[in-house]
Design a protein around this motif. Structure first.
Motif, short mmCIF file in Angstrom:
data_model
loop_
_atom_site.label_atom_id
_atom_site.label_comp_id
_atom_site.label_asym_id
_atom_site.label_seq_id
_atom_site.Cartn_x
_atom_site.Cartn_y
_atom_site.Cartn_z
N GLN A 6 0.84 -1.20 0.00
CA GLN A 6 0.00 0.00 0.00
C GLN A 6 0.87 1.25 0.00
OE1 GLN A 6 -3.38 0.09 -0.30
NE2 GLN A 6 -3.13 -2.11 -0.59
N PRO A 7 0.59 2.19 -0.90
CA PRO A 7 1.36 3.44 -0.89
C PRO A 7 1.18 4.20 0.42
CG PRO A 7 0.04 3.26 -2.90
CD PRO A 7 -0.41 2.16 -1.97
N HIS A 57 14.64 -3.13 -5.39
CA HIS A 57 15.84 -2.59 -6.02
C HIS A 57 15.73 -1.11 -6.34
CE1 HIS A 57 15.60 -6.93 -6.72
NE2 HIS A 57 16.86 -6.86 -6.34
N PRO A 58 16.66 -0.31 -5.80
CA PRO A 58 16.67 1.13 -6.05
C PRO A 58 17.34 1.46 -7.38
CG PRO A 58 18.48 0.57 -4.61
CD PRO A 58 17.70 -0.72 -4.86
N ASP A 59 17.11 2.68 -7.83
CA ASP A 59 17.90 3.23 -8.92
C ASP A 59 19.11 3.89 -8.25
OD1 ASP A 59 16.03 2.48 -10.84
OD2 ASP A 59 14.94 4.37 -10.67
N ILE A 60 20.30 3.56 -8.73
CA ILE A 60 21.54 4.05 -8.13
C ILE A 60 22.42 4.67 -9.20
CG2 ILE A 60 23.64 3.41 -6.88
CD1 ILE A 60 22.12 0.95 -5.82
N THR A 61 22.97 5.85 -8.90
CA THR A 61 23.94 6.49 -9.78
C THR A 61 25.22 6.70 -8.99
OG1 THR A 61 22.17 7.63 -10.97
CG2 THR A 61 24.41 8.46 -11.26
N LEU A 62 26.29 6.08 -9.44
CA LEU A 62 27.61 6.20 -8.81
C LEU A 62 28.46 7.13 -9.66
CD1 LEU A 62 30.01 5.37 -6.96
CD2 LEU A 62 30.29 3.36 -8.43
N THR A 63 28.91 8.22 -9.06
CA THR A 63 29.84 9.14 -9.71
C THR A 63 30.93 9.49 -8.72
OG1 THR A 63 28.58 11.09 -9.03
CG2 THR A 63 28.03 10.14 -11.17
N PRO A 65 32.29 12.37 -6.67
CA PRO A 65 32.46 11.61 -5.43
C PRO A 65 31.14 11.39 -4.69
CG PRO A 65 32.87 13.90 -4.98
CD PRO A 65 32.36 13.81 -6.40
N SER A 66 30.12 10.89 -5.38
CA SER A 66 28.85 10.71 -4.69
C SER A 66 28.04 9.55 -5.25
CB SER A 66 28.02 12.00 -4.76
OG SER A 66 27.66 12.28 -6.09
N VAL A 67 27.01 9.20 -4.49
CA VAL A 67 26.07 8.16 -4.90
C VAL A 67 24.67 8.73 -4.72
CG1 VAL A 67 25.14 5.86 -4.39
CG2 VAL A 67 27.61 6.27 -4.25
N ALA A 68 23.88 8.70 -5.78
CA ALA A 68 22.49 9.16 -5.73
C ALA A 68 21.58 7.93 -5.79
CB ALA A 68 22.19 10.09 -6.90
N ILE A 69 20.55 7.95 -4.96
CA ILE A 69 19.65 6.80 -4.85
C ILE A 69 18.22 7.28 -4.94
CG2 ILE A 69 18.93 4.88 -3.37
CD1 ILE A 69 21.79 5.37 -2.03
N THR A 70 17.42 6.54 -5.70
CA THR A 70 15.98 6.79 -5.80
C THR A 70 15.26 5.50 -5.51
OG1 THR A 70 16.33 8.49 -7.48
CG2 THR A 70 14.12 7.55 -7.33
N LEU A 71 14.27 5.59 -4.62
CA LEU A 71 13.46 4.43 -4.25
C LEU A 71 11.99 4.70 -4.55
CD1 LEU A 71 15.03 3.79 -0.74
CD2 LEU A 71 15.05 2.17 -2.64
N THR A 72 11.33 3.70 -5.10
CA THR A 72 9.89 3.70 -5.29
C THR A 72 9.44 2.26 -5.47
OG1 THR A 72 8.05 4.73 -6.49
CG2 THR A 72 9.90 3.94 -7.82
N SER A 73 8.18 2.02 -5.23
CA SER A 73 7.62 0.69 -5.45
C SER A 73 6.81 0.75 -6.75
CB SER A 73 6.74 0.27 -4.27
OG SER A 73 7.53 0.11 -3.12
N HIS A 74 7.46 0.35 -7.83
CA HIS A 74 6.84 0.43 -9.15
C HIS A 74 5.53 -0.36 -9.23
CE1 HIS A 74 10.31 2.50 -10.81
NE2 HIS A 74 11.08 1.61 -10.22
N ASP A 75 5.48 -1.47 -8.50
CA ASP A 75 4.30 -2.33 -8.59
C ASP A 75 3.05 -1.68 -8.02
OD1 ASP A 75 5.48 -2.53 -6.05
OD2 ASP A 75 4.80 -4.58 -5.74
N VAL A 76 3.20 -0.68 -7.15
CA VAL A 76 2.03 0.01 -6.60
C VAL A 76 2.00 1.49 -7.00
CG1 VAL A 76 1.80 -1.57 -4.65
CG2 VAL A 76 3.09 0.54 -4.37
N GLY A 77 3.01 1.94 -7.72
CA GLY A 77 3.03 3.31 -8.20
C GLY A 77 3.22 4.35 -7.12
N GLY A 78 4.04 4.03 -6.13
CA GLY A 78 4.28 5.00 -5.06
C GLY A 78 5.30 4.50 -4.06
N ILE A 79 5.38 5.20 -2.97
CA ILE A 79 6.32 4.88 -1.89
C ILE A 79 5.61 4.00 -0.87
CG2 ILE A 79 7.77 5.88 -0.08
CD1 ILE A 79 7.56 8.55 -1.84
N THR A 80 6.25 2.90 -0.53
CA THR A 80 5.69 1.97 0.45
C THR A 80 6.65 1.78 1.61
OG1 THR A 80 6.66 -0.02 -0.53
CG2 THR A 80 4.52 0.70 -1.43
N SER A 81 6.23 0.99 2.56
CA SER A 81 7.10 0.68 3.70
C SER A 81 8.37 -0.04 3.25
CB SER A 81 6.35 -0.15 4.74
OG SER A 81 5.92 -1.38 4.21
#
Length: 104
Positions: A6-7, A57-63, A65-81
């Motif tokens: 549940q989102p 699995h998050p989306d991760i960008t390694l450069t 000197p940093s790491v950017a991370i994006t999290l979402t639950s694609h299966d429900v179209g939003g942010i979940t626990s």
């Protein structure tokens, strides 16, 4: 928290107390200053192990000197626990490596 399928509401996400993470539409994102590429790679590998264990699995960008991370639950179209739990784990990995999230 709530049902992992549940989102979450914006209020529930704010109440989760995720330091360094911000909500951007249907995602939560953070950028971590690693200081060097090797630390960033170690961080990404730890995130990868945790993501595999959680089957989330998050989306991760390694450069340098940093790491950017994006999290979402694609299966429900939003942010979940699941996203909040993985964000907490990622923050723990960062702390163990002496890495901090950018507050911007």
């Amino acid at each position: 928290m709530t049902d992992p399928k549940q989102p979450l509401t914006s209020s529930e996400i704010s109440d989760a107390g995720l330091t360094g993470w911000k909500q951007v539409e249907d995602t939560i994102t953070a950028q971590f200053s690693t200081g060097d590429f090797a630390t960033g790679l170690t961080f990404v590998n730890r995130i990868g192990d945790s993501a595999e264990a959680a089957d989330h699995h998050p989306d991760i960008t390694l450069t340098y000197p940093s790491v950017a991370i994006t999290l979402t639950s694609h299966d429900v179209g939003g942010i979940t626990s699941r996203d909040v739990d993985l964000a907490r784990t990622i923050t723990e990995h960062a702390a163990a490596l002496g890495v901090s999230a950018d507050e911007s």
